[in-house]
Design a protein around this motif. Structure first.
Motif, PDB file in Angstrom:
ATOM      1  N   SER A   3       0.830  -1.211   0.000  1.00 40.60           N
ATOM      2  CA  SER A   3       0.000   0.000   0.000  1.00 40.60           C
ATOM      3  C   SER A   3       0.861   1.257   0.000  1.00 40.60           C
ATOM      4  O   SER A   3       0.484   2.270  -0.594  1.00 40.60           O
ATOM      5  N   LYS A   4       2.011   1.219   0.647  1.00 39.38           N
ATOM      6  CA  LYS A   4       2.897   2.389   0.656  1.00 39.38           C
ATOM      7  C   LYS A   4       3.454   2.675  -0.741  1.00 39.38           C
ATOM      8  O   LYS A   4       3.525   3.822  -1.168  1.00 39.38           O
ATOM      9  N   LYS A   5       3.820   1.609  -1.445  1.00 38.76           N
ATOM     10  CA  LYS A   5       4.318   1.800  -2.809  1.00 38.76           C
ATOM     11  C   LYS A   5       3.200   2.332  -3.700  1.00 38.76           C
ATOM     12  O   LYS A   5       3.419   3.232  -4.523  1.00 38.76           O
ATOM     13  N   GLU A   6       1.998   1.802  -3.546  1.00 37.38           N
ATOM     14  CA  GLU A   6       0.858   2.286  -4.319  1.00 37.38           C
ATOM     15  C   GLU A   6       0.591   3.757  -4.019  1.00 37.38           C
ATOM     16  O   GLU A   6       0.371   4.558  -4.934  1.00 37.38           O
ATOM     17  N   ASP A   7       0.613   4.137  -2.746  1.00 40.82           N
ATOM     18  CA  ASP A   7       0.427   5.545  -2.371  1.00 40.82           C
ATOM     19  C   ASP A   7       1.512   6.422  -2.990  1.00 40.82           C
ATOM     20  O   ASP A   7       1.229   7.517  -3.487  1.00 40.82           O
ATOM     21  N   LEU A   8       2.715   5.931  -2.957  1.00 42.10           N
ATOM     22  CA  LEU A   8       3.852   6.656  -3.516  1.00 42.10           C
ATOM     23  C   LEU A   8       3.682   6.870  -5.026  1.00 42.10           C
ATOM     24  O   LEU A   8       3.867   7.983  -5.534  1.00 42.10           O
ATOM     25  N   LEU A   9       3.278   5.831  -5.736  1.00 44.81           N
ATOM     26  CA  LEU A   9       3.095   5.940  -7.179  1.00 44.81           C
ATOM     27  C   LEU A   9       1.924   6.860  -7.529  1.00 44.81           C
ATOM     28  O   LEU A   9       2.031   7.694  -8.433  1.00 44.81           O
ATOM     29  N   ARG A  10       0.831   6.716  -6.820  1.00 47.53           N
ATOM     30  CA  ARG A  10      -0.347   7.548  -7.081  1.00 47.53           C
ATOM     31  C   ARG A  10      -0.042   9.028  -6.817  1.00 47.53           C
ATOM     32  O   ARG A  10      -0.350   9.899  -7.622  1.00 47.53           O
ATOM     33  N   THR A  11       0.617   9.299  -5.705  1.00 47.11           N
ATOM     34  CA  THR A  11       0.978  10.679  -5.366  1.00 47.11           C
ATOM     35  C   THR A  11       1.985  11.245  -6.350  1.00 47.11           C
ATOM     36  O   THR A  11       1.847  12.386  -6.808  1.00 47.11           O
ATOM     37  N   SER A  12       2.979  10.449  -6.703  1.00 44.71           N
ATOM     38  CA  SER A  12       4.001  10.898  -7.661  1.00 44.71           C
ATOM     39  C   SER A  12       3.378  11.233  -9.002  1.00 44.71           C
ATOM     40  O   SER A  12       3.677  12.278  -9.598  1.00 44.71           O
ATOM     41  N   GLU A  13       2.499  10.367  -9.478  1.00 43.23           N
ATOM     42  CA  GLU A  13       1.850  10.617 -10.765  1.00 43.23           C
ATOM     43  C   GLU A  13       1.066  11.924 -10.729  1.00 43.23           C
ATOM     44  O   GLU A  13       1.168  12.749 -11.642  1.00 43.23           O
ATOM     45  N   ALA A  14       0.306  12.136  -9.672  1.00 42.44           N
ATOM     46  CA  ALA A  14      -0.494  13.360  -9.561  1.00 42.44           C
ATOM     47  C   ALA A  14       0.408  14.595  -9.518  1.00 42.44           C
ATOM     48  O   ALA A  14       0.131  15.599 -10.194  1.00 42.44           O
ATOM     49  N   LEU A  15       1.471  14.534  -8.741  1.00 43.83           N
ATOM     50  CA  LEU A  15       2.380  15.683  -8.631  1.00 43.83           C
ATOM     51  C   LEU A  15       3.117  15.944  -9.944  1.00 43.83           C
ATOM     52  O   LEU A  15       3.250  17.099 -10.372  1.00 43.83           O
TER      53      LEU A  15
END
Length: 186
Positions: A3-15
């Motif tokens: 879940s942390k990696k998923e959060d990281l990828l989702r946040t990175s993509e948005a930013l």
């Protein structure tokens, strides 16, 4: 995937999509993701590696959406009244309505890293565009290379136009022109 990696990828993509790749640092990403810097480095050795995973993930999601639009069994395709190209345009329009108000993330990456044609991010972007053409060709192998390029031009142009006209208008016009140009391709 954790879940942390998923959060990281989702946040990175948005930013990255909102601000660009060079404008966003890793501190901003970990802060917005609410994870530790060490967690980021446990998953990615560098910012470039993170960017490449964001782009690969986005490509998988996009291609799944396109694939779903044409997933009917080939023997069933003749019963579907819309051409494959129109169905692909509709799938792309749906994608734009949810994600394309700021243009193509792949082309944005190429703009920022394009001074070095051998850069892995540039290679990934170029590969994505080639895989899209190959996917369209395989979806309807009777179409010419020129027809594949024409549809790609419509998809790319609609994505670019979504930045100034809005995704809804660009999607509507993409579907209208694709129906006019490719409705007879059964």
């Amino acid at each position: 995937m954790s879940s942390k990696k998923e959060d990281l990828l989702r946040t990175s993509e948005a930013l990255f999509y909102q601000n660009g790749f060079h404008a966003i640092g890793l501190k901003k990403i970990v802060g917005e993701s609410n994870i530790a810097m060490m967690t980021l480095y446990n998953h990615f050795a560098s910012k470039d590696e993170l960017i490449m995973e964001v782009l690969n993930r986005r490509e998988r999601q996009y291609m799944e959406q396109l694939n779903f639009a044409i997933a009917a069994d080939p023997s069933e395709r003749k019963k579907i009244s819309e051409s494959i190209y129109v169905r692909l345009a509709r799938a792309h329009a749906d994608w734009m309505n949810g994600r394309a108000a700021r243009g193509c993330l792949f082309l944005r990456a190429k703009e920022e890293y394009g001074e070095d044609a051998s850069h892995p991010i540039v290679q990934l972007v170029d590969g994505h565009k080639e895989r899209l053409k190959a996917f369209i060709q395989s979806a309807d192998s009777e179409r010419t290379t020129s027809e594949v390029l024409q549809l790609c031009l419509l998809l790319e142009g609609a994505t670019a136009l979504a930045e100034s006209e809005g995704p809804e208008i660009a999607a509507r016009e993409l579907i209208a022109i694709t129906e006019r140009l490719f409705a007879d391709l059964q």
